[in-house]
Design an enzyme around this catalytic site. Structure first.
Site, PDB file in Angstrom:
ATOM      1  N   TYR A 222       0.867  -1.176   0.000  1.00  0.00           N
ATOM      2  CA  TYR A 222       0.000   0.000   0.000  1.00  0.00           C
ATOM      3  C   TYR A 222       0.903   1.225   0.000  1.00  0.00           C
ATOM      4  O   TYR A 222       1.556   1.534   0.988  1.00  0.00           O
ATOM      5  CB  TYR A 222      -0.896   0.019   1.235  1.00  0.00           C
ATOM      6  CG  TYR A 222      -2.118  -0.869   1.121  1.00  0.00           C
ATOM      7  CD1 TYR A 222      -3.357  -0.342   0.780  1.00  0.00           C
ATOM      8  CD2 TYR A 222      -2.032  -2.237   1.344  1.00  0.00           C
ATOM      9  CE1 TYR A 222      -4.474  -1.146   0.678  1.00  0.00           C
ATOM     10  CE2 TYR A 222      -3.142  -3.056   1.247  1.00  0.00           C
ATOM     11  CZ  TYR A 222      -4.357  -2.504   0.907  1.00  0.00           C
ATOM     12  OH  TYR A 222      -5.463  -3.321   0.802  1.00  0.00           O
ATOM     13  N   HIS A 323      -3.065   0.300  -3.886  1.00  0.00           N
ATOM     14  CA  HIS A 323      -2.805  -1.083  -3.475  1.00  0.00           C
ATOM     15  C   HIS A 323      -2.215  -1.812  -4.666  1.00  0.00           C
ATOM     16  O   HIS A 323      -2.880  -2.026  -5.678  1.00  0.00           O
ATOM     17  CB  HIS A 323      -4.106  -1.740  -3.016  1.00  0.00           C
ATOM     18  CG  HIS A 323      -3.967  -3.203  -2.708  1.00  0.00           C
ATOM     19  ND1 HIS A 323      -5.062  -4.032  -2.543  1.00  0.00           N
ATOM     20  CD2 HIS A 323      -2.881  -3.996  -2.540  1.00  0.00           C
ATOM     21  CE1 HIS A 323      -4.646  -5.251  -2.289  1.00  0.00           C
ATOM     22  NE2 HIS A 323      -3.329  -5.258  -2.282  1.00  0.00           N
ATOM     23  N   HIS A 404     -17.247  -4.163  -2.573  1.00  0.00           N
ATOM     24  CA  HIS A 404     -15.862  -4.635  -2.498  1.00  0.00           C
ATOM     25  C   HIS A 404     -15.673  -5.738  -1.474  1.00  0.00           C
ATOM     26  O   HIS A 404     -16.045  -5.604  -0.311  1.00  0.00           O
ATOM     27  CB  HIS A 404     -14.937  -3.473  -2.137  1.00  0.00           C
ATOM     28  CG  HIS A 404     -13.495  -3.875  -2.044  1.00  0.00           C
ATOM     29  ND1 HIS A 404     -12.740  -4.189  -3.144  1.00  0.00           N
ATOM     30  CD2 HIS A 404     -12.673  -4.035  -0.983  1.00  0.00           C
ATOM     31  CE1 HIS A 404     -11.515  -4.515  -2.775  1.00  0.00           C
ATOM     32  NE2 HIS A 404     -11.446  -4.433  -1.459  1.00  0.00           N
ATOM     33  N   HIS A 406     -12.700  -9.447  -1.161  1.00  0.00           N
ATOM     34  CA  HIS A 406     -11.443  -9.955  -1.715  1.00  0.00           C
ATOM     35  C   HIS A 406     -11.630 -11.319  -2.375  1.00  0.00           C
ATOM     36  O   HIS A 406     -12.700 -11.611  -2.895  1.00  0.00           O
ATOM     37  CB  HIS A 406     -10.376  -9.967  -0.623  1.00  0.00           C
ATOM     38  CG  HIS A 406      -9.769  -8.617  -0.368  1.00  0.00           C
ATOM     39  ND1 HIS A 406      -8.821  -8.371   0.597  1.00  0.00           N
ATOM     40  CD2 HIS A 406      -9.976  -7.415  -0.969  1.00  0.00           C
ATOM     41  CE1 HIS A 406      -8.470  -7.098   0.584  1.00  0.00           C
ATOM     42  NE2 HIS A 406      -9.164  -6.495  -0.359  1.00  0.00           N
TER      43      HIS A 406
END
Length: 578
Positions: A222, A323, A404, A406
C-alpha cells in the site's frame, strides 16, 4: 480496499499533480472500430484488439454489436463461470455471397453448441467490412428460456471466440483454437463505458500520479502520496475521475483510494510512504473522496451533483493510496499510475458525498474454512443514519455504489431496511468477481430516509482454505464494504460494524485467536460458531474522522436486526411464473 471511505473527495493536487499527458491513454493495440450507431458502452474483449463489443440497453432489451477481425465465424455468449460451458451463446458468420447466418444456441460440453428450440436472440445486421465481421443482434433481458442467461445488474462473464473460416453448417463448426477465445467480466446493466468523453467547455483536468515508483517484490504493498488540491478563487465541482494505469501494470494496480487529509500542510505535499507502516505521525487521512478498483473505468457524477472544493470544510490536501497486488512477487515493476480528475466551475445543484458501510477492516471479521457459502453480515444502523440526516425531513439520494470484497467473495448485497420492512436492495452482485470491480450507477436514485438502516451481506467460498481467513488489507485477507455515492453530503462518512464474539470472552481479539485454533473440520465446532454468530453483539462505529465536530455515535447492538417483512423480487413475466 483500504479502510474508510466517506466523501467523494477528489481533485488533483499540486506537485506531481499536473496536466494530463495525452499519450497516457493511447491504446497499444488495434484502433477501436466504428459502430453502426451510437452505443452507450464499448469494451475491447481481447488484448490484441481483434474482438470489440458495443452494447446498449433499455428496460426490457439489450442490443449487442460485435466487430471481430475475421472473415470466418464469430461466437459470443454469456456465462456464470467464464467457461465455454454451460453457457448461452450465439454463432454467426457472413458467407461469400454476403448472406448472414445466425443461431441462438447453448453449450453443454466440449463439443459443438446445441441450437436452441426457442430462438430468442435476433440478428439485426450481419456484414463484412475492412475490419472484419460485424454482427448486430438483440434479445430480451429475460427471454424466459431456461437455455438463455438471465441478464441482471450482477457481473456476467462474457465469452467469445472466432475462426478464420466460415463453417459448412452450424453442425460442423471447426474448433476456434486456444488463441481465439476468451472471457471478460462485465456489468452489462450497471456500468456505462462511453465510447468517447467530451468534457464541458469550462472543464479542467488534473492528474494525480506516482512517479516511477518501484513496486516491491512482495505480495501486498500500500503506497501513499500526498497532494494539494489546486487552489482556485471560487468553488468548483469534481464531475469525473478515471484511472491512468501504466501500460503493462494493469494486473498489479488493484485499487486506488483518495482520502481527505486535513492535518497535512504544504510541507507534506509530494511525500511518499508505505501507507500502513511508515505513515508520518501528523497525517490523519481517513475520509475517502475517490474509490476506484481493478477492472473499473471512468466514473461520471450525475448531472445534478459533484464533489465540492474550495468552500469551508472542503478538502485542501489529499492522500492517494494505491494497493499493488503482486502475488508472484515479481521484481522490476516500475509504476506511474494514478487518477485523472475533471472539474468544472459550473456548480451543480448538489454537493455529493460517499458513505462507507460494511465491516470495519480488521481481524474481527472472521471467515471459517471449508465453507461453500459463508455469510458475513454487517450493519449501518438506524441511529447512525439519523445522526447523519439530523431531522425527519431530510434524506439522502443514493445514485451509485462500489461493492468490495477480496478473493473469497462470491456475492455482495447492500440491503435497505425501513422500519421492519426490507425494501429492494440498493445494489447487489450475485456473481462478484474480485478482478472486476467497477462503480455501478443505479437505474434510478434511491432515497435513504431518516430512520432507515442498511445491511451489507458478503458471501464467501472458503472451500479452498484450511485455516480461517481474517479481515485485513492484503488480498489473502477479506473485506466487506459498500461505498455509497449520494447527495446532499452529510457529516457522516463511515458507518461500520464488527462482531465481538462475546459468548467466548470480553476481549474480541482474544476471542478471534481462540476461534482460529479450533478444528474447523469438526461439525460440532461449525455448529458452535454458527450459534455464536447468531447471538454475538456488534460494535458499531458511525463517524467522520476528518470532521472533528461531526456527530459520533457508537453502540453495542445485540445483532443485526432482521426485518419482519423480507424483500421479495417481483415475479418474472414468463408463462407459468408465480
Amino acid at each position: 480496499m483500504a479502510f474508510k471511505v466517506s466523501y467523494l473527495l477528489f481533485l488533483l493536487v499540486a506537485k506531481c499533480i499536473g496536466k494530463p499527458n495525452p499519450e497516457d491513454n493511447v491504446p497499444a493495440t488495434t484502433t477501436e472500430p466504428t459502430p453502426t450507431e451510437s452505443f452507450g458502452n464499448v469494451w475491447k474483449l481481447d488484448v490484441q484488439g481483434n474482438y470489440w463489443l458495443f452494447w446498449k440497453t433499455n428496460a426490457t432489451h439489450i442490443t449487442f454489436e460485435t466487430h471481430v477481425k475475421t472473415k470466418g465465424y464469430v461466437g459470443f455468449g454469456l456465462s456464470s463461470n467464464g467457461k465455454m460451458f454451460p453457457s448461452d451463446v450465439v454463432i454467426g458468420w457472413v458467407d461469400s455471397n454476403g448472406t448472414a447466418h445466425f443461431k441462438d444456441c447453448h453449450t453443454e460440453g466440449h463439443y459443438a453448441p446445441i441450437i436452441d428450440a426457442s430462438q430468442d436472440w435476433f440478428l439485426l445486421l450481419g456484414k463484412e467490412d475492412n475490419f472484419g465481421t460485424v454482427l448486430k443482434f438483440t434479445r430480451k433481458l429475460d427471454t424466459c428460456d431456461d437455455n438463455d442467461y438471465l441478464i441482471t445488474e450482477s457481473t456476467v462473464k462474457v465469452i467469445y471466440s472466432y475462426h478464420p473460416d466460415d463453417p459448412a453448417s452450424f453442425s460442423s463448426l471447426p474448433w476456434h483454437g486456444a488463441e481465439r477465445r476468451g472471457a471478460k467480466s462485465l456489468m452489462l446493466l450497471s456500468s456505462v463505458k462511453a465510447n468517447e468523453y467530451v468534457p464541458p467547455s469550462d472543464a479542467e483536468q488534473f492528474d494525480m500520479l506516482h512517479n516511477n515508483f518501484h513496486v516491491p517484490a512482495k505480495e501486498t504493498t500500500y503506497q501513499c502520496k500526498v497532494f494539494k488540491v489546486p487552489h482556485k478563487p471560487q468553488k468548483y465541482h469534481m464531475i469525473r475521475y478515471e484511472p491512468v494505469i501504466s501500460p503493462g501494470n494493469e494486473a498489479y494496480v488493484h485499487h486506488i483510494l483518495v482520502y481527505n487529509c486535513p492535518t497535512a500542510t504544504d510541507a507534506d505535499v509530494g511525500k511518499v510512504y508505505e501507507c500502513y507502516r511508515h505513515r508520518p505521525r501528523n497525517l490523519k487521512c481517513s475520509d475517502v473522496v475517490i474509490a476506484w478498483a481493478v477492472g473499473g473505468v471512468a466514473f461520471d457524477f450525475p448531472s445534478n451533483a459533484g464533489f465540492s472544493f474550495m468552500t469551508p470544510g472542503d478538502p485542501q490536501y489529499l492522500v492517494m493510496e494505491t494497493h499493488f497486488n503482486n502475488p508472484t512477487m515479481k521484481s522490476g515493476i516500475v509504476d506511474s499510475s494514478g487518477l485523472r480528475i475533471t472539474a468544472t466551475h459550473t456548480i451543480r445543484q448538489h454537493d455529493a458525498g460517499i458513505l462507507q458501510a460494511g465491516a470495519k477492516v480488521n481481524k474481527l471479521q472472521f471467515v471459517p474454512p471449508y465453507e461453500k457459502d459463508f455469510l458475513s453480515r454487517h450493519s449501518c444502523s438506524q441511529q447512525c443514519l439519523q445522526e447523519a440526516l439530523v431531522t425527519k425531513q431530510n434524506s439522502m439520494k443514493a445514485f451509485a455504489t462500489l461493492l468490495h470484497s477480496h478473493l473469497l467473495g462470491t456475492s455482495i448485497v447492500a440491503r435497505h431496511i425501513r422500519g421492519d420492512v426490507e425494501l429492494e436492495p440498493l445494489a447487489q452482485d450475485l456473481s462478484y468477481d474480485f478482478d472486476y470491480q467497477d462503480n455501478r450507477m443505479f437505474p434510478k436514485e434511491r432515497e435513504i430516509k431518516y430512520g432507515d438502516s442498511l445491511t451489507i451481506d458478503c458471501h464467501y467460498d472458503s472451500t479452498g482454505r484450511t485455516k480461517p481467513t481474517l479481515g485485513g488489507l492484503s488480498t489473502a485477507e477479506e473485506m466487506c464494504l459498500a461505498f455509497i455515492y449520494y447527495y446532499p453530503k452529510t457529516e457522516i462518512s463511515n458507518c461500520q460494524s464488527m462482531p465481538l464474539y462475546d459468548q467466548i470472552g470480553s476481549n474480541p481479539y482474544h476471542n478471534v485467536d481462540t476461534m482460529y485454533s479450533w478444528n474447523w473440520q469438526n461439525q460440532d465446532v461449525k455448529n458452535k460458531f454458527k450459534d455464536i454468530m447468531n447471538k454475538t453483539n456488534l460494535y458499531h462505529e458511525c463517524d467522520s474522522h476528518t470532521h472533528p465536530d461531526s456527530p459520533r455515535y457508537q453502540q453495542n447492538v445485540y445483532r443485526v436486526p432482521e426485518p419482519r417483512i423480507k424483500y421479495t423480487p417481483p415475479p418474472r413475466q414468463c408463462p407459468g411464473s408465480q
